[in-house]
Scaffold this active site. Structure first.
Site, PDB file in Angstrom:
ATOM      1  N   SER A 276       0.570   0.240   4.165  1.00 41.12           N
ATOM      2  CA  SER A 276      -0.418  -0.566   3.456  1.00 41.12           C
ATOM      3  C   SER A 276       0.284  -1.765   2.831  1.00 41.12           C
ATOM      4  CB  SER A 276      -1.079   0.261   2.348  1.00 41.12           C
ATOM      5  OG  SER A 276      -1.857  -0.557   1.489  1.00 41.12           O
TER       6      SER A 276
ATOM      7  N   TYR B 160      -0.466   6.329  -4.808  1.00 40.61           N
ATOM      8  CA  TYR B 160      -0.647   5.850  -3.436  1.00 40.61           C
ATOM      9  C   TYR B 160       0.320   4.709  -3.140  1.00 40.61           C
ATOM     10  CZ  TYR B 160      -3.092   4.080   0.734  1.00 40.61           C
ATOM     11  OH  TYR B 160      -3.394   3.659   2.009  1.00 40.61           O
TER      12      TYR B 160
END
Length: 244
Positions: free
Chosen positions: A136, A149
């Protein structure tokens, strides 16, 4: 992107929804034999109807022992896409042990475990291979309430490089794709505040989030021989966010 993966066997984790599901469909359409891994049986059943002939493995990758049991004998794999992940929002000061452990077990530890299983098989067979870790843009920038995350994806950046370094002598390439928000079910959850989502989109030079197809195309490129000299790298699919 017209790529031919005929004669190759691919394993995709997090295959039930979103990026993983469309990756399975694209690999299947390109001639690969695909092993689809998901913890949701219903998703695998519907996916098998869309892609006749795929193999399905239902397992929670956060469970080390269950993963070893289900994937330890998966057989020869030439291409691996580590896509499975959870995004569990909590403010940093409220992050619990359960959220921390679950995030790292699924997002990072499972990448270690599945990649070990697959890479050992490649080495034993003496064949080249390609591994793509779905990361990401938050491996490089922060995002509100996603400290765990973001941490898992930051760690994945270094893991990708370490894997590429150690597996390179065996002709196994390892890379990542790093998308911005993708409007999958997970992406919609982390951008569910319309005003915040609007402001975030405006910070992207291209004034948009990523489409699933954009990410899948980058995955396929890295899996293919079109990227034969690329390893230890990451493709940003971020609509220019990190340039701003």
């Amino acid at each position: 992107m017209n790529l031919n993966f005929a004669g190759l066997r691919a394993l995709v984790t997090g295959a039930g929804k979103g990026i993983g599901r469309d990756t399975v469909k694209s690999l299947h359409a390109s001639g690969a034999k695909v092993v689809a891994v998901s913890r949701t049986s219903a998703d695998l059943v519907s996916l098998a109807k869309e892609c006749p002939g795929i193999e399905s493995v239902c397992v929670d990758l956060g469970d080390w022992e269950a993963t070893e049991q289900k994937l330890g004998g998966v057989g020869p794999v030439d291409l691996l896409v580590n896509n499975a992940a959870v995004a569990l929002p909590q403010p940093f000061l409220e992050v619990t042990k359960e959220i921390f452990d679950r995030s790292f077990q699924v997002n990072l530890r499972a990448v270690f475990q599945v990649s070990q299983i697959v890479a050992r098989g490649m080495i034993e067979r003496g064949v080249p291979g390609s591994i793509v870790n779905v990361s990401s843009m938050v491996a490089h920038v922060t995002y509100p309430f996603l400290s765990t995350y973001c941490s898992t994806k930051g760690a994945m950046t270094m893991l990708t490089k370490a894997m590429a370094f150690e597996l390179g002598p065996h002709k196994i390439r390892v890379n990542s794709v790093n998308p911005t928000v993708v409007l999958t079910a997970m992406g919609r959850r982390v951008s569910e505040d319309p005003e915040f989502a609007r402001k975030l989109k405006e910070r992207h030079p291209l004034k948009k989030f990523a489409e699933v197809e954009d990410v899948v195309n980058s995955i396929l490129f890295l899996l293919s021989d079109c990227s034969a000299s690329t390893s230890g790298s990451g493709i940003m699919v971020d609509a220019g966010y990190l340039a701003s």
